[in-house]
Design an enzyme around this catalytic site. Structure first.
Site, short mmCIF file in Angstrom:
data_model
loop_
_atom_site.label_atom_id
_atom_site.label_comp_id
_atom_site.label_asym_id
_atom_site.label_seq_id
_atom_site.Cartn_x
_atom_site.Cartn_y
_atom_site.Cartn_z
N GLU A 42 -6.68 -7.08 -4.26
CA GLU A 42 -5.24 -6.95 -3.98
C GLU A 42 -5.12 -5.99 -2.82
O GLU A 42 -5.41 -4.80 -2.94
CB GLU A 42 -4.52 -6.38 -5.22
CG GLU A 42 -3.06 -6.05 -4.96
CD GLU A 42 -2.41 -5.23 -6.08
OE1 GLU A 42 -2.84 -5.34 -7.26
OE2 GLU A 42 -1.49 -4.45 -5.77
N ARG A 46 0.85 -1.46 2.82
CA ARG A 46 1.27 -0.06 2.98
C ARG A 46 0.85 0.59 4.28
O ARG A 46 1.13 1.76 4.49
CB ARG A 46 0.69 0.78 1.84
CG ARG A 46 1.29 0.46 0.51
CD ARG A 46 0.75 1.39 -0.56
NE ARG A 46 0.77 0.71 -1.82
CZ ARG A 46 0.07 1.06 -2.88
NH1 ARG A 46 -0.72 2.12 -2.84
NH2 ARG A 46 0.16 0.39 -3.99
N THR A 71 2.14 -4.47 -3.38
CA THR A 71 3.29 -3.74 -2.83
C THR A 71 4.33 -4.70 -2.22
O THR A 71 4.91 -4.43 -1.17
CB THR A 71 2.87 -2.66 -1.80
OG1 THR A 71 1.60 -2.13 -2.16
CG2 THR A 71 3.87 -1.50 -1.79
N LYS A 131 2.70 -6.23 -14.42
CA LYS A 131 1.88 -5.08 -14.08
C LYS A 131 2.56 -3.88 -14.76
O LYS A 131 3.78 -3.70 -14.60
CB LYS A 131 1.90 -4.92 -12.55
CG LYS A 131 1.38 -3.60 -12.03
CD LYS A 131 1.23 -3.68 -10.51
CE LYS A 131 1.00 -2.30 -9.92
NZ LYS A 131 0.28 -2.33 -8.65
C1 3PG Z 1 -1.24 0.59 -7.14
O1 3PG Z 1 -0.57 0.34 -6.18
O2 3PG Z 1 -1.39 -0.25 -8.05
C2 3PG Z 1 -1.81 1.95 -7.26
O3 3PG Z 1 -1.82 2.61 -6.06
C3 3PG Z 1 -3.16 1.98 -7.86
O4 3PG Z 1 -3.22 3.13 -8.59
P1 3PG Z 1 -4.53 4.04 -8.62
O5 3PG Z 1 -4.76 4.48 -7.21
O6 3PG Z 1 -4.19 5.18 -9.53
O7 3PG Z 1 -5.65 3.18 -9.15
#
Ligand code: 3PG
Length: 186
Positions: A42, A46, A71, A131
């Site tokens: 994924e 960003r 995102t 999610k």
């Molecule tokens: C996301 O966008 O899903 C998070 O940034 C992932 O979270 P993590 O960095 O705590 O794994």
């Protein structure tokens, strides 16, 4: 449902959430993920090079990997995914303006929720795969156990604060199909 996101989640219990800042990192990331038997990614929207990195990753490794986009925050992002035929879409939330574009895209998608009211909104859309984000801040495993009682038909992909030490505990839960995390590609 949700353009068959369940298949993606079932086939990929570990979903690396990857933010790419430099296109030169792509090969390294691919090799690292492959060495962990991961066959999906994924890539978040960003950074300045996000869109280009998604295109490049797909061009180079799309035959070997499911390439998803994270995102997703609006209809424009969904259109980008359609134009580039990505394999799945992940959103940190759930906004009314995104409901129709997500459904109509034909691309598997999973929206983000953290609270009961958000889950109910998702259910109203006819969806049941979410999610759970940010999992660590919104109650983690305890919250998921509670949601299993309240929303027995709902399945989650918890993300946010998961790591090498705790991800297996999440995966053991009956209402967890897969998990996501940025640590997987590091
Ligand atoms: C996301 O966008 O899903 C998070 O940034 C992932 O979270 P993590 O960095 O705590 O794994």
């Amino acid at each position: 449902m949700q353009n068959n996101i369940l298949q993606i989640l079932e086939e990929n219990p570990l979903i690396p959430v990857v933010t790419i800042n430099d296109l030169n990192d792509i090969d390294k990331i691919y090799i690292r993920l492959k060495s962990k038997n991961v066959r999906c990614i994924e890539i978040t929207l960003r950074t300045d090079v996000s869109r280009e990195s998604i295109k490049l990753f797909k061009e180079k490794y799309g035959d070997d990997f499911k390439v998803g986009v994270g995102t997703i925050v609006g209809a424009k992002d969904v259109q980008f995914c359609i134009d580039n035929r990505v394999d799945f879409m992940v959103s940190p939330g759930l906004a009314p303006a995104m409901i129709e574009p997500l459904e109509k895209s034909g691309i598997p998608f999973i929206p983000g929720v953290s609270t009961p009211s958000e889950i109910i909104k998702g259910l109203e859309c006819g969806w049941k795969f979410f999610k759970f984000f940010p999992a660590n801040i919104f109650g983690g495993i305890d919250a998921l156990k509670t949601y299993a009682n309240i929303f027995p038909s709902v399945k989650f992909c918890p993300t946010g604060g998961l790591n090498e030490r705790n991800y297996k505990d999440y995966l053991k839960l009956d209402n967890v199909v897969s998990i996501g995390g940025s640590w997987l590609s590091k």
